[in-house]
Structures are given as structure tokens and as C-alpha cells.
Design a protein around this motif. Sequence first.
Motif, PDB file in Angstrom:
ATOM      1  N   GLY A 309      29.466  50.282  50.845  1.00 46.35           N
ATOM      2  CA  GLY A 309      29.159  49.024  51.543  1.00 46.35           C
ATOM      3  C   GLY A 309      28.547  47.958  50.654  1.00 46.35           C
ATOM      4  O   GLY A 309      28.768  46.768  50.863  1.00 46.35           O
ATOM      5  N   GLY A 310      27.809  48.372  49.613  1.00 41.81           N
ATOM      6  CA  GLY A 310      27.164  47.389  48.735  1.00 41.81           C
ATOM      7  C   GLY A 310      28.089  46.838  47.668  1.00 41.81           C
ATOM      8  O   GLY A 310      27.701  45.986  46.875  1.00 41.81           O
ATOM      9  N   LEU A 311      29.293  47.330  47.625  1.00 41.75           N
ATOM     10  CA  LEU A 311      30.237  46.933  46.570  1.00 41.75           C
ATOM     11  C   LEU A 311      30.936  45.640  46.976  1.00 41.75           C
ATOM     12  O   LEU A 311      31.495  45.567  48.070  1.00 41.75           O
ATOM     13  N   PRO A 312      30.938  44.615  46.101  1.00 39.44           N
ATOM     14  CA  PRO A 312      31.558  43.341  46.520  1.00 39.44           C
ATOM     15  C   PRO A 312      33.040  43.493  46.884  1.00 39.44           C
ATOM     16  O   PRO A 312      33.538  42.789  47.747  1.00 39.44           O
ATOM     17  N   GLY A 313      33.736  44.445  46.246  1.00 40.10           N
ATOM     18  CA  GLY A 313      35.182  44.580  46.500  1.00 40.10           C
ATOM     19  C   GLY A 313      35.521  45.455  47.689  1.00 40.10           C
ATOM     20  O   GLY A 313      36.691  45.708  47.975  1.00 40.10           O
ATOM     21  N   TYR A 314      34.487  45.962  48.394  1.00 39.90           N
ATOM     22  CA  TYR A 314      34.751  46.871  49.519  1.00 39.90           C
ATOM     23  C   TYR A 314      34.889  46.102  50.819  1.00 39.90           C
ATOM     24  O   TYR A 314      34.103  45.199  51.114  1.00 39.90           O
ATOM     25  N   ARG A 315      35.893  46.477  51.602  1.00 44.54           N
ATOM     26  CA  ARG A 315      36.094  45.896  52.928  1.00 44.54           C
ATOM     27  C   ARG A 315      36.428  47.061  53.841  1.00 44.54           C
ATOM     28  O   ARG A 315      37.343  47.848  53.547  1.00 44.54           O
ATOM     29  N   ALA A 316      35.690  47.208  54.935  1.00 44.37           N
ATOM     30  CA  ALA A 316      35.965  48.318  55.849  1.00 44.37           C
ATOM     31  C   ALA A 316      37.310  48.082  56.520  1.00 44.37           C
ATOM     32  O   ALA A 316      37.558  46.997  57.041  1.00 44.37           O
ATOM     33  N   PRO A 317      38.217  49.089  56.494  1.00 49.94           N
ATOM     34  CA  PRO A 317      39.518  48.895  57.135  1.00 49.94           C
ATOM     35  C   PRO A 317      39.381  48.917  58.658  1.00 49.94           C
ATOM     36  O   PRO A 317      38.474  49.545  59.187  1.00 49.94           O
ATOM     37  N   GLU A 318      40.279  48.221  59.347  1.00 53.96           N
ATOM     38  CA  GLU A 318      40.270  48.272  60.814  1.00 53.96           C
ATOM     39  C   GLU A 318      40.930  49.550  61.324  1.00 53.96           C
ATOM     40  O   GLU A 318      40.637  50.008  62.424  1.00 53.96           O
ATOM     41  N   ALA A 319      41.860  50.076  60.553  1.00 54.08           N
ATOM     42  CA  ALA A 319      42.640  51.234  61.018  1.00 54.08           C
ATOM     43  C   ALA A 319      43.351  51.870  59.832  1.00 54.08           C
ATOM     44  O   ALA A 319      43.368  51.323  58.738  1.00 54.08           O
ATOM     45  N   GLY A 320      43.988  53.024  60.093  1.00 55.23           N
ATOM     46  CA  GLY A 320      44.650  53.765  59.022  1.00 55.23           C
ATOM     47  C   GLY A 320      43.617  54.557  58.231  1.00 55.23           C
ATOM     48  O   GLY A 320      42.427  54.525  58.543  1.00 55.23           O
ATOM     49  N   PHE A 321      44.089  55.287  57.208  1.00 52.27           N
ATOM     50  CA  PHE A 321      43.110  56.100  56.461  1.00 52.27           C
ATOM     51  C   PHE A 321      43.008  55.723  54.989  1.00 52.27           C
ATOM     52  O   PHE A 321      42.651  56.547  54.150  1.00 52.27           O
ATOM     53  N   PHE A 322      43.333  54.460  54.682  1.00 51.55           N
ATOM     54  CA  PHE A 322      43.200  54.011  53.297  1.00 51.55           C
ATOM     55  C   PHE A 322      42.080  52.991  53.154  1.00 51.55           C
ATOM     56  O   PHE A 322      41.830  52.203  54.067  1.00 51.55           O
ATOM     57  N   LEU A 323      41.457  53.009  51.985  1.00 48.47           N
ATOM     58  CA  LEU A 323      40.583  51.911  51.578  1.00 48.47           C
ATOM     59  C   LEU A 323      41.353  51.106  50.546  1.00 48.47           C
ATOM     60  O   LEU A 323      42.046  51.673  49.689  1.00 48.47           O
ATOM     61  N   TRP A 324      41.236  49.807  50.628  1.00 46.92           N
ATOM     62  CA  TRP A 324      41.906  48.888  49.685  1.00 46.92           C
ATOM     63  C   TRP A 324      40.770  48.129  49.011  1.00 46.92           C
ATOM     64  O   TRP A 324      40.220  47.180  49.548  1.00 46.92           O
ATOM     65  N   VAL A 325      40.382  48.654  47.827  1.00 52.48           N
ATOM     66  CA  VAL A 325      39.140  48.208  47.205  1.00 52.48           C
ATOM     67  C   VAL A 325      39.451  47.291  46.027  1.00 52.48           C
ATOM     68  O   VAL A 325      40.235  47.658  45.128  1.00 52.48           O
ATOM     69  N   GLU A 326      38.826  46.136  46.013  1.00 53.90           N
ATOM     70  CA  GLU A 326      39.058  45.175  44.932  1.00 53.90           C
ATOM     71  C   GLU A 326      38.233  45.598  43.722  1.00 53.90           C
ATOM     72  O   GLU A 326      37.015  45.813  43.830  1.00 53.90           O
ATOM     73  N   THR A 327      38.914  45.715  42.573  1.00 57.32           N
ATOM     74  CA  THR A 327      38.254  46.299  41.403  1.00 57.32           C
ATOM     75  C   THR A 327      38.371  45.464  40.140  1.00 57.32           C
ATOM     76  O   THR A 327      37.834  45.829  39.103  1.00 57.32           O
ATOM     77  N   GLY A 328      39.118  44.369  40.192  1.00 52.93           N
ATOM     78  CA  GLY A 328      39.367  43.623  38.945  1.00 52.93           C
ATOM     79  C   GLY A 328      40.678  44.041  38.317  1.00 52.93           C
ATOM     80  O   GLY A 328      41.657  43.332  38.397  1.00 52.93           O
ATOM     81  N   ASP A 329      40.730  45.248  37.746  1.00 53.18           N
ATOM     82  CA  ASP A 329      41.977  45.755  37.160  1.00 53.18           C
ATOM     83  C   ASP A 329      42.184  47.154  37.741  1.00 53.18           C
ATOM     84  O   ASP A 329      41.493  48.108  37.371  1.00 53.18           O
ATOM     85  N   GLY A 330      43.137  47.272  38.647  1.00 55.91           N
ATOM     86  CA  GLY A 330      43.339  48.525  39.383  1.00 55.91           C
ATOM     87  C   GLY A 330      43.701  49.698  38.485  1.00 55.91           C
ATOM     88  O   GLY A 330      43.221  50.815  38.680  1.00 55.91           O
ATOM     89  N   GLU A 331      44.546  49.447  37.482  1.00 58.69           N
ATOM     90  CA  GLU A 331      44.950  50.549  36.594  1.00 58.69           C
ATOM     91  C   GLU A 331      43.760  51.038  35.782  1.00 58.69           C
ATOM     92  O   GLU A 331      43.546  52.249  35.632  1.00 58.69           O
ATOM     93  N   ALA A 332      42.964  50.099  35.265  1.00 56.80           N
ATOM     94  CA  ALA A 332      41.795  50.486  34.469  1.00 56.80           C
ATOM     95  C   ALA A 332      40.808  51.262  35.340  1.00 56.80           C
ATOM     96  O   ALA A 332      40.228  52.276  34.900  1.00 56.80           O
ATOM     97  N   ALA A 333      40.625  50.832  36.594  1.00 59.83           N
ATOM     98  CA  ALA A 333      39.686  51.530  37.482  1.00 59.83           C
ATOM     99  C   ALA A 333      40.195  52.935  37.804  1.00 59.83           C
ATOM    100  O   ALA A 333      39.418  53.908  37.812  1.00 59.83           O
ATOM    101  N   ALA A 334      41.501  53.075  38.056  1.00 59.23           N
ATOM    102  CA  ALA A 334      42.063  54.402  38.373  1.00 59.23           C
ATOM    103  C   ALA A 334      41.895  55.345  37.189  1.00 59.23           C
ATOM    104  O   ALA A 334      41.536  56.525  37.358  1.00 59.23           O
ATOM    105  N   LEU A 335      42.136  54.825  36.005  1.00 56.02           N
ATOM    106  CA  LEU A 335      42.000  55.653  34.805  1.00 56.02           C
ATOM    107  C   LEU A 335      40.537  56.052  34.579  1.00 56.02           C
ATOM    108  O   LEU A 335      40.233  57.216  34.272  1.00 56.02           O
ATOM    109  N   ALA A 336      39.641  55.116  34.775  1.00 58.20           N
ATOM    110  CA  ALA A 336      38.213  55.413  34.571  1.00 58.20           C
ATOM    111  C   ALA A 336      37.744  56.471  35.574  1.00 58.20           C
ATOM    112  O   ALA A 336      36.997  57.394  35.206  1.00 58.20           O
ATOM    113  N   LEU A 337      38.214  56.375  36.818  1.00 52.12           N
ATOM    114  CA  LEU A 337      37.808  57.363  37.836  1.00 52.12           C
ATOM    115  C   LEU A 337      38.296  58.754  37.479  1.00 52.12           C
ATOM    116  O   LEU A 337      37.605  59.757  37.681  1.00 52.12           O
ATOM    117  N   TRP A 338      39.502  58.830  36.980  1.00 49.24           N
ATOM    118  CA  TRP A 338      40.089  60.110  36.601  1.00 49.24           C
ATOM    119  C   TRP A 338      39.359  60.706  35.391  1.00 49.24           C
ATOM    120  O   TRP A 338      38.958  61.870  35.403  1.00 49.24           O
TER     121      TRP A 338
END
Length: 397
Positions: A309-338
Motif C-alpha cells: 500500500g505504501g508503494l507509489p506504483g501500487y493500485r488495488a485491483p477492483e477484480a481478478g487476481f492480478f496486481l499491475w504494479v508500476e515499477t519504472g522498468d518492468g523487465e529490470a524489476a522482474a529480473l531483480a525480483l528473481w
Amino acid sequence: MQLPARFSDLPDYPFPRLRALLDAHAPGAEPLSMAIGEPTHPYPAFVAETLAANAHLWGRYPPNEGTPDLRAAIADWLARRYGAALDPDREVCALNGTREGLFGACLALCPERKNGVRPTVLIPNPFYQCYAAAALAAGAEPVYVNATAETGFLPDFAAVDPETLARTALVYVCSPANPQGAVATRDWWRALFALAERHDFRVLADECYSEIWRAAPPPGALEAAEDRERVVAFHSLSKRSNLPGLRAGFCAGGAGAVAAIKRLRAYGGAPCPLPAQAAAAACWRDETHVVENRALYAGKWALADAILGGLPGYRAPEAGFFLWVETGDGEAAALALWRAHGVRVVPGAYFARRTPAGDPGAGFIRVALVAPAAETRRGLEAIAAVLGAPRSVEGET
Ligand SMILES: Cc1ncc(COP(=O)(O)O)c(C=O)c1O
């Protein structure tokens, strides 16, 4: 040997792309997938019982459009869920999961020419990748309509230029939207059907996440369309009943459109096996397990709100089971998480196309909340750590 050139613009599917991005690197911890949207909550116990009771039917070719009993169960569910009265014989067709139906409907319904020229198929951007391949297979031009924060994460089809709208034969809509979790209101649907009347196109409404909602059940295309011939809605048991392996869904809409879909399926469709159709009918007749399933997601949405909730790129979804989180560079964020935490998420760009107005996926990651709550918590905490939000919350998983 030559391959058809019309598919050459299709990028590889998101999951091979994800493997190419991540698998050359060691995971930083025990791997946890928040990538694929495969539900893991239990499916109802009566499914196995119904499959067993109908095992003698594995030896029979299933009817293409679904058994009368399954179509009746579906029509009853549509009446309960949307107050929509559909003729189970003429306005409903069982599907082997919605993906094949979403693909086949485009082939069955898209003409070769519209107003004398190659038709367009409008596609929300980002989107479920099947839509683009279907448009190309039908010989149409896919036109990607960005669905961003500025448009409430739903596509603004009315803003498409009039020349393109004049060529539009079909419009795909996904509500609740994968990946953004946005929900089309009744007014949004009504405005779309008014546009469909003006420009003479049909709407293919992908509503396979319709039962995974937070505050209120999402309105459906079937309740908003005044002329039912303007719409074909698609529903699935994959998410509603945690049965992606059963391959059971349906489409419902105008009798003319459904007849065209059934006709093509009679030649090339893969009908759902009879025991699976019996199990599907039992699922559409039961809401108890659907309510229980939503409660499990509610716990995980609460975790996501608390941890991200404290993350600027986070938005609670209304429905479904995905989060769509703004990260700046999605590929770099996915790689860093892994690399740091062993958590797999999908870069948003893999679900989007670059348009003159920009790439609406490149700055995002898609996070699936399908794992059990304890694992989901670990994944969310990893995301918070990598994206710089507060690290952890106390309390139950
Ligand atoms: C938006 C969307 N539509 C359709 C499908 C297809 O689901 P199924 O074929 O299992 O019904 C999916 C699956 O993930 C999806 O995310």
C-alpha cells in the motif's frame, strides 16, 4: 518450408519470453511463481465425483455445442447472475475453455472486407495475447487501444479515429481486465454498445474473471447490450471454480453470432468431453464454492494492500487476481525480483504492444495472487523490498 507471413509480427508468447529473461540467472531463494495465472485454490469435491459417475461417457464423441443439460445450467446461471434470459439452444455454446472460443469467434465473425476494405479488430492494450493472433488469423488488422491510468485502465474506443472505427468489425473487451484488474461499469458498456450501433461492429466480451471481485459483482456485457446480436460474452470455470484443467467455458450472445460460431466449431472445434461437461454443469449450478473462493482472494488482496500500500506504483485491483504494479522498468524489476528473492513475475511489456502513444506495459510488472496466502505474503514482501516499500506487516497470513 515457408510459414505464413501474417503471424510474423507476433512476438513470442509471454511465458517463453519470461524464461528467456530469467532462466540464465540463479534464483536468489526458493523459487515462487507469481507469473502464470493458474489458480491453486481447491476445486469443489463434487467435480471428481461427477467425473467418476460419468466415466462411461469418455468413449463417446461429445456434442459440439454442449449437452442440453450443460446449456440449461449455463442459461440458468446467466439469469441468476445478470438477470439475462438467454435461449440455451440458440444463444449459448459450450467451449473447451474460453481461449479457443475467443480465437474461434474472431474467425467465425470477422468478414474479409468491411466497407470495401480490410477490417480492423480493436484490442485493449495491454491484453490477453490470444486476441492479436485471432485477428491476424482472420486476416484483419489488429489495432491496439491503450488502457492506461488516464483512461481508467480500460480502453477508450470512442477516441479511436473515425476511419478506423468505420473499418472495425470486432472489438475485444476484457472486464475484469487482465492484467489491470479494472472493471467496466454498466455505463461504460452502454456507451460501447452505442458506438457499436453507430459503426456496426460486434463486441467479444471476455469476462472470465467476472466472479473474482472485491466490493461488488462486475456488470456484464449481456445486461448492457440492447441488441444481443452486438455481443458475444465468454465465461470460464478456470478462475470461477479453480478448474483450468477441466477446459470448460462457454460463450453466449446473439443467436446469429452463436450459430456462426457453432458452425465453424463443427468443422474444427475441440468439444469439451462429456464427463467434463457433466462436471461443468454441476459447477455452474453451485455458488457455495465460488463464495468460498472469493474469500480466499479477499485475504490475499488485504495482504497486498497492507504490504504494498505504501508503494507509489501500487493500485488495488477492483477484480481478478492480478496486481499491475508500476515499477519504472518492468523487465529490470522482474529480473531483480528473481535474482534477489526467487520470485517470478511477468514484465508488463510482454502483454502489450508499443503504439505511437507509447508502450502501456513497459513500466509495469504483473503479479498473480494465485499461490496460497503464506507464499503470497513472501512474494509480496519481496516485491516491497525490491521496489522500496515498507517491508512487512504483522498478523495472519
Ligand atoms: C483474459 C483471459 N481470457 C481468457 C483466458 C482463457 O482461459 P480459459 O481458456 O482457461 O478459460 C485467460 C486465461 O488466463 C485470460 O487471462
